[in-house]
Design a protein around this motif. Structure first.
Motif, short mmCIF file in Angstrom:
data_model
loop_
_atom_site.label_atom_id
_atom_site.label_comp_id
_atom_site.label_asym_id
_atom_site.label_seq_id
_atom_site.Cartn_x
_atom_site.Cartn_y
_atom_site.Cartn_z
N VAL A 144 1.01 -1.02 0.10
CA VAL A 144 0.09 0.00 0.01
C VAL A 144 0.96 1.37 0.24
CG1 VAL A 144 -1.90 1.17 1.33
CG2 VAL A 144 -1.67 -1.22 1.41
N LYS A 145 0.87 2.12 -1.16
CA LYS A 145 1.80 3.00 -1.42
C LYS A 145 0.91 4.45 -1.23
CE LYS A 145 4.82 4.98 -4.90
NZ LYS A 145 5.33 4.84 -6.22
N SER A 146 1.47 5.17 -0.39
CA SER A 146 0.80 6.68 -0.38
C SER A 146 1.88 7.64 -0.99
CB SER A 146 0.87 7.08 0.98
OG SER A 146 0.13 6.23 2.10
N ASP A 202 -3.66 7.16 -2.64
CA ASP A 202 -2.98 6.00 -2.20
C ASP A 202 -3.04 5.04 -3.33
OD1 ASP A 202 -2.32 7.30 0.07
OD2 ASP A 202 -4.13 6.48 1.07
N TYR A 244 -8.79 4.10 -3.60
CA TYR A 244 -7.46 3.70 -4.32
C TYR A 244 -7.20 3.71 -5.62
CZ TYR A 244 -6.80 1.57 0.47
OH TYR A 244 -6.70 1.26 2.05
#
Length: 421
Positions: free
Chosen positions: A294-296, A301, A339
């Motif tokens: 999970v990349k912010s 995101d 997302y």
């Protein structure tokens, strides 16, 4: 309707928990439901009950031999578009008299293989193909059964890449030239002209284009019979759509589609063939993937999955929507989070959805793409040297791998290095 439901908070395929399959085969993978395939085929059988007919599953939507065998053992015919599909249908035990050979560019080798192995009919797309088939049939001392595909110039009101019935499309002969083309076909001694073929596109959600096309086919049938042709079979193609977005209005049911067939061509006394693919296999399959990270980012995101555009190309190729759901059912009242859902392939096009609201996800979570049983695994590739996704078939409490994931060594060893290197 499908047979992918939550039980005790866990998504199941029939009676098998999705996490159990993931533990056995790894992710990503495709999983198909026998019960859903069976139900959808029977809906078409019921829609045409009382008419002489054959439901021919369009194998291009899902070409796995086990899926084809499942449907063939229920009495389905198979619509194929290549020698590979023809040979896979035969490997699934489908008799030649239940195989229809469609496709724009049939080669003489394909024609010969089908004539020698048995074929219900060729759906002929052009005059050059018709003449080539005549030559091949005569060389074998046979007559090839043919239906000539006509292009009715009907707008299917679907995606431009899957519309096939407008005059600018590559498919069939113009319906206005049918009389002269049928006259030439009737004069070729290697052909047995049995009927008319039409197919106007895929993922249709409105019955009006079908009605318009089939009305033209009915008029053409009467005209050709008046000209002395024994038109006894009508292949009406496929194309009925499925609800990819469950919040939208549902497409027409097979029963409604059957009513259009009865109304337009039912009184002609012809045997009816239809070629559904997506509606039989689409909602019978899931693609299951795992969240890698999970990349912010600054403005959004990202859910980075282990599935990619090479595994499911429809979103990238068509801008297609697939419902994406967590395999573990979220707690009631959990606030969704938007997302961008992406894969690991090195292209921005490797994006499944943008700003899609989902329950909060974490690394290692499983997610499932619904309605992935058609044009999913069959269009997959090994782009970025990613092995093909395995396929799994569920039957009640049982599941079996029906196409294994190749190892990296198997994938590499298909290449050959020339002697000078």
């Amino acid at each position: 309707m499908d047979h992918f439901l939550y039980r005790d908070g866990v998504l199941h395929a029939e009676d098998v928990a999705i996490p159990d399959i993931a533990a056995a085969v790894g992710t990503p993978f495709y999983v198909y439901s026998t019960a859903t395939l069976t139900r959808h085929l029977r809906l078409f059988e019921e829609a045409l009950a009382g008419l002489p007919h054959l439901v021919c599953f369009a194998m291009k939507s899902n070409g796995n031999v086990a899926v084809v065998k499942t449907l063939a053992e229920l009495g389905a015919g198979i619509d194929v578009v290549s020698m590979g599909e023809y040979l896979k249908a035969k490997a699934a035990g489908v008799p030649g008299e239940r195989i229809v050979f469609s496709g724009v560019g049939k080669t003489r080798e394909e024609m010969r293989t089908a004539l020698e192995g048995g074929i219900r009919q060729f759906n002929v797309e052009s005059e050059p193909e018709m003449r080539a088939l005549n030559e091949v049939a005569l060389s074998l001392g046979l007559r090839a059964p043919v239906a000539i595909r006509v292009n009715p110039d009907v707008d299917a009101k679907t995606h431009e890449k899957i519309a096939t019935g407008k005059k600018e499309n590559k498919f069939g002969i113009p319906i206005g030239r049918a009389s002269e083309v049928y006259a030439e076909a009737a004069a070729l001694p290697g052909l047995d002209v049995v009927g008319i073929d039409v197919h106007i596109g895929s993922q249709l959600t409105d019955l009006q284009p079908f009605e318009a096309a089939y009305t033209k086919v009915a008029d053409l049938t009467r005209q050709l019979r008046a000209e002395g042709h024994d038109i006894r079979r009508l292949d009406l193609g496929g194309g009925l759509g499925i609800p990819y977005e469950r919040t939208n209005a549902a497409p027409p049911l097979p029963l409604d589609y059957g009513a259009v067939i009865r109304r337009t061509v039912g009184a002609l006394g012809c045997e009816i063939e239809i070629e559904p693919g997506r509606l039989i296999s689409g909602n019978a399959g899931l693609l299951v993937a795992r969240v890698i990270y999970v990349k912010s980012a600054e403005e959004r995101d990202f859910l980075i999955l282990d599935a990619a555009m090479n595994d499911l190309v429809r979103p990238s190729m068509y801008g297609a929507h697939h419902e994406i759901v967590p395999v573990i059912e979220p707690a009631p009242g959990l606030e969704p989070h938007p997302y961008d859902i992406v894969g690991p392939v090195c292209e921005t096009g490797d994006t499944f959805a943008r700003q899609r609201p989902l329950p909060p996800c974490a690394e290692g979570d499983l997610v499932a793409f619904r309605s992935a049983g058609a044009y999913g695994a069959v269009m997959a590739s090994e782009y970025n040297a990613r092995p093909l996704v395995p396929e799994v078939l569920v039957h009640g409490h049982q599941f079996a791998v029906i196409r294994a994931r190749p190892t990296y060594d198997e994938m590499i060893n298909r290449d050959s290095i020339p002697a000078w290197l």
